[in-house]
Design an enzyme around this catalytic site. Structure first.
Site: not given
Length: 413
Positions: A163, A200, A286, A408, A413
């Site tokens: 992801t 996740t 991330e 995040n 979007t």
């Protein structure tokens, strides 16, 4: 690709260069783009040519996603036997009610039809945005290509499960059991919403070893407790995380169990694979720029050692200091203090990148320049000695950078 092995003197197994999820005998893996993501692979699968003893552990989040509910039920009905796994990214199929469960079961059926196996031998997994239904026309397209050799590469599978990850995460090792070569392979994804008790995060492990499902489940649970459950990126726990292992018995040796003379050798290799994948996930947090390892020793219990390690590596203040390359050890001490575990400041000793910063609860003078130089490294180590017992544990995490918020803030979007 030809696999090469490297053996370290500290291991009783070999790390296979370019090893992957399909390196063990009898396994194939693949992936492709079906339109769930704009232009990246988003649908992957693993297939074993023979029925595999299987086990899984799942998220502790009470909003458990539909694919996990279905896979857990499937493993119960099949008595721990699987032959295939299918996974999609970009859509979590979570908070989707009965339709989500029906869609996961329909996916099972389509895969089973293509592979000509019972649907109860197919596991399903999903990762991505929560609260959206699966576009089943696209999922069906993916299942129709499972036998297409053009998509059957482990690299494609590794990419399909990602992801917000910035890289694929995979490994394979080999070892000798009863004089025969056994292989363990693994692949994982995870970048954000990673926190102890899994989040996740998807990890898949394959092996051609001969081991029964109940023994495999005990091993997986034990290994997960000190590997995948000891990592954190941002403290969030997801609805979709799962670790699943398949052992297809293609190497014929005495069935592995705790009574087997080489059981510990297999356990060490299995734990190495899990640790490698867990650290790879933490390193790829991330926006992360550094991997943080927290080694806690001298605790009164394993649970205390684990809790203190996870508390330190979960602290946003600690993570921010590491990102800023600031030796603010006060944040480490603060985290130890509010962990809720038994400590004695007068017995506590802390090192940051092997440089003492706290001794018997008191600050230690250190060379600021030497410390600053070490904090530029991509791997930062925090060692905590509590001086109360013999229990130890290690937790893994990453620093907290500006990019974490940027990534995040625009996830949908």
């Amino acid at each position: 690709m030809k696999h090469q092995e490297t053996t370290s003197q500290q291991y009783n197994f070999s790390i296979i260069k370019h090893g992957d999820i399909s390196t063990p005998q009898g396994f194939t893996a693949g992936g492709m783009h079906i339109g769930l993501r704009a232009n990246k692979k988003d649908f992957g699968w693993i297939y074993s040519s023979s029925l595999a003893s299987s086990a899984a552990v799942y998220t502790l989040n009470q909003f458990k996603a539909a694919p996990l509910i279905v896979t857990e039920d499937t493993l119960q009905k099949s008595k721990g036997k699987l032959q295939a796994l299918v996974v999609n990214s970009a859509n979590a199929n979570s908070c989707t009610g009965q339709q989500g469960i029906d869609d996961a079961r329909q996916t099972q059926t389509w895969v089973a039809q293509q592979l000509q196996i019972p649907s109860e031998h197919v596991a399903v997994a999903s990762t991505g945005v929560i609260g959206e239904y699966l576009p089943m026309d696209k999922i069906k397209t993916g299942t129709e290509h499972i036998k297409d050799t053009n998509f059957a590469t482990p690299g494609a599978f590794n990419e399909a499960i990602l992801t917000t990850d910035t890289c694929t995460k995979h490994i394979a090792v080999s070892l000798k059991i009863d004089g025969k070569t056994v292989t363990i392979g693994g692949s994982a994804k995870g970048s954000g919403m990673i926190h102890p008790n899994m989040a996740t995060m998807l990890a898949f492990i394959t092996t051609d070893a001969s081991i029964e499902s109940n023994t495999l489940h005990q091993l997986l649970k034990s290994s997960t407790d000190h590997t995948f459950n000891m990592i954190t990126v941002d403290g969030d726990t997801s609805t979709n995380d799962m670790v699943l292992v398949m052992a297809n018995h293609q190497v014929e040796h005495q069935i592995l169990s705790q009574d087997h003379p080489q059981w510990e050798t297999f356990v060490d290799a299995f734990n190495f694979v899990c640790t490698f994948l867990a650290k790879a996930i933490a390193r790829d947090g991330e926006g992360a720029t550094k991997l943080i390892s927290v080694n806690v020793s001298g605790a009164k219990s394993i649970s205390d050692a684990r809790k203190i390690g996870k508390t330190i590596v979960s602290s946003n203040l600690v993570k921010s200091a590491i990102f800023g390359e600031d030796a603010n050890f006060g944040r480490i001490i603060t985290a130890i203090g509010y962990s809720g575990c038994e400590i004695d400041p007068k017995c506590t000793y802390v090192q940051l990148n092997q440089i003492p910063v706290v001794d018997k609860g008191m600050a230690v003078l250190f060379d600021e320049q030497a410390m600053s130089n070490t904090l530029t490294h991509e791997h930062v180590t925090i060692d905590v000695q509590l001086g109360l017992g013999n229990a130890a544990a290690t937790a893994y995490g990453c620093d907290l950078s500006y990019d974490y918020v940027r990534i995040n803030a625009s996830y949908r979007t």
